[in-house]
Write a protein that holds these residues in place. Structure first.
Motif, PDB file in Angstrom:
ATOM      1  N   PHE A   1     175.458 -44.687  10.488  1.00  0.00           N
ATOM      2  CA  PHE A   1     174.854 -45.789  11.236  1.00  0.00           C
ATOM      3  C   PHE A   1     175.120 -45.586  12.717  1.00  0.00           C
ATOM      4  O   PHE A   1     176.254 -45.345  13.120  1.00  0.00           O
ATOM      5  N   GLY A   2     174.084 -45.678  13.531  1.00  0.00           N
ATOM      6  CA  GLY A   2     174.240 -45.473  14.980  1.00  0.00           C
ATOM      7  C   GLY A   2     174.016 -46.756  15.736  1.00  0.00           C
ATOM      8  O   GLY A   2     173.093 -47.513  15.455  1.00  0.00           O
ATOM      9  N   PHE A   3     174.895 -46.976  16.694  1.00  0.00           N
ATOM     10  CA  PHE A   3     174.792 -48.132  17.562  1.00  0.00           C
ATOM     11  C   PHE A   3     174.312 -47.617  18.903  1.00  0.00           C
ATOM     12  O   PHE A   3     174.994 -46.814  19.541  1.00  0.00           O
ATOM     13  N   LEU A   4     173.151 -48.038  19.319  1.00  0.00           N
ATOM     14  CA  LEU A   4     172.540 -47.466  20.507  1.00  0.00           C
ATOM     15  C   LEU A   4     172.378 -48.555  21.559  1.00  0.00           C
ATOM     16  O   LEU A   4     172.022 -49.682  21.242  1.00  0.00           O
TER      17      LEU A   4
ATOM     18  N   VAL B   1     169.653 -47.187  12.713  1.00  0.00           N
ATOM     19  CA  VAL B   1     170.062 -47.400  14.094  1.00  0.00           C
ATOM     20  C   VAL B   1     170.064 -48.895  14.384  1.00  0.00           C
ATOM     21  O   VAL B   1     169.119 -49.597  14.018  1.00  0.00           O
ATOM     22  N   GLY B   2     171.112 -49.359  15.031  1.00  0.00           N
ATOM     23  CA  GLY B   2     171.138 -50.739  15.529  1.00  0.00           C
ATOM     24  C   GLY B   2     170.998 -50.663  17.039  1.00  0.00           C
ATOM     25  O   GLY B   2     171.716 -49.901  17.683  1.00  0.00           O
TER      26      GLY B   2
ATOM     27  N   ALA C   1     166.996 -50.547  12.146  1.00  0.00           N
ATOM     28  CA  ALA C   1     165.934 -49.887  11.382  1.00  0.00           C
ATOM     29  C   ALA C   1     166.221 -48.410  11.266  1.00  0.00           C
ATOM     30  O   ALA C   1     167.064 -47.868  11.991  1.00  0.00           O
ATOM     31  N   THR C   2     165.523 -47.758  10.370  1.00  0.00           N
ATOM     32  CA  THR C   2     165.580 -46.286  10.336  1.00  0.00           C
ATOM     33  C   THR C   2     164.742 -45.793  11.515  1.00  0.00           C
ATOM     34  O   THR C   2     163.905 -46.527  12.046  1.00  0.00           O
ATOM     35  N   VAL C   3     164.957 -44.544  11.917  1.00  0.00           N
ATOM     36  CA  VAL C   3     164.188 -44.026  13.040  1.00  0.00           C
ATOM     37  C   VAL C   3     162.678 -44.036  12.725  1.00  0.00           C
ATOM     38  O   VAL C   3     161.883 -44.511  13.542  1.00  0.00           O
ATOM     39  N   PRO C   4     162.244 -43.590  11.523  1.00  0.00           N
ATOM     40  CA  PRO C   4     160.805 -43.673  11.238  1.00  0.00           C
ATOM     41  C   PRO C   4     160.280 -45.104  11.280  1.00  0.00           C
ATOM     42  O   PRO C   4     159.185 -45.349  11.775  1.00  0.00           O
TER      43      PRO C   4
END
Ligand SMILES: Nc1ncnc2c1ncn2[C@@H]1O[C@H](COP(=O)(O)OP(=O)(O)OP(=O)(O)O)[C@@H](O)[C@H]1O
Length: 301
Positions: A34-37, A200-201, A212-215
């Motif tokens: 999970f990525g926090f951006l 990604v959040g 959401a997912t990147v796609p």
């Protein structure tokens, strides 16, 4: 049912009057990357500090595998953490630090650690006060990835790494996922998040704008459609989801499409279409939508 690796409920942190994090509610299942951006100051490190019990929330709660984050002694048995600014004991060598971290953490896989040391090209003989920022980060990453901790929390893990090492980092995250470890990371780097994260959040000024997912993120945002046709130009101005219709000369036009393509396809049903191309937005363009041009250079750097 398996407990989520990370769960927060309306997690909030104010520094004085500044809302560093507002109402964060997320759930990260075990095994997910999970990525926090978000740009500088969005609240990424604050969220991570709350998860680790390094700061207490103003309100709301957090759990790691259903253990309250504030119950540090229990929660940390399953966690390995790499902070954004890695501080190491200055007089110890890399070798001594790895031994120390191996004794205090949740147990390590020494064969894998040796593989990682070679992969990240770490010189263990130097004292930590002689390490560069990138080398300190590499020691901390090797120590964390070599653990069998079910949850790895990494705060901007590649900020000090060169592109070659970033590649190695991505490979190592993939291996962690293959072993079933959960990885929760924060990042400024769109390419990194795109390459390694399952979901990604997106944080903006302390608030979560999207998970959401990147796609899926791409589907939520504008695609660029170019159409080649014969006969009269299609009328698309009033079609829901369509904007920025632009003629590219004889028999060609371009427009932006947001959301489901149904209404646009319906409007084009009677058009004699020769060719159509759809370009999905890059993560950088998605960021432009969220943050505007000023902050995207910061995020994409
Ligand atoms: N200890 C603190 N005292 C006061 N304000 C703080 C403190 N820690 C963070 N802040 C503020 O909270 C907000 C969120 O900071 P945070 O470090 O969580 O952001 P970030 O997304 O990690 O940013 P960066 O990418 O720059 O590390 C910022 O406005 C920051 O100045």
């Amino acid at each position: 049912m398996t407990a989520p690796a990370v769960r927060t409920d309306a997690l909030t942190k104010h520094y004085g009057r500044l809302p560093a994090l507002e109402d964060l509610t997320i759930e990260v299942p075990p095994g997910e990357v999970f990525g926090f951006l978000g740009p500088n100051g969005a609240g990424k490190s604050t969220a991570i500090r709350l998860l680790l019990g390094l700061a207490s929330p103003t309100s709301g709660r957090a759990w790691l595998f259903d253990v309250p984050a504030a119950d540090v002694a229990v929660a940390h048995r399953r966690v390995a953490y790499v902070p954004a600014d890695v501080a190491l004991w200055p007089r110890l060598t890399g070798q001594e630090i790895l031994h120390l971290l191996a004794r205090t953490g949740p147990g390590i896989d020494t064969a894998y650690r040796d593989e990682l040391l070679a992969r990240f090209d770490v010189d263990l003989s130097k004292r930590a006060d002689a390490y560069s920022t990138g080398n300190r980060q590499k020691i901390a990453l090797v120590a964390a990835f070599a653990t069998r901790a079910p949850l790895l929390i990494l705060d901007e893990p590649t900020s000090g790494l060169d592109p070659l090492m970033e590649q190695q980092f991505r490979r190592t995250v993939d291996e962690a996922r293959d072993r079933g470890q959960t990885v929760f990371l924060s990042s400024h780097q769109l390419a990194e998040v795109e390459a390694v994260c399952d979901r990604v959040g997106i944080l903006r000024a302390g608030r979560l704008s999207e998970v959401a997912t990147v796609p899926d993120l791409r589907r939520l945002h504008r695609s660029e459609v170019t159409l080649t046709y014969t006969g009269p130009a299609p009328r698309l101005d009033a079609v829901p989801g369509v904007d920025g219709v632009e003629s590219l000369g004889e028999g060609r036009l371009r427009f932006a499409l947001t959301g489901p393509p149904g209404p646009a396809l319906h409007a084009l049903a009677d058009v004699d279409t020769v060719a159509v191309s759809i370009r999905e937005p890059s993560l950088e363009e998605i960021f432009l939508d969220y943050y505007g041009r000023d902050s995207v250079s910061e995020v994409a750097r």
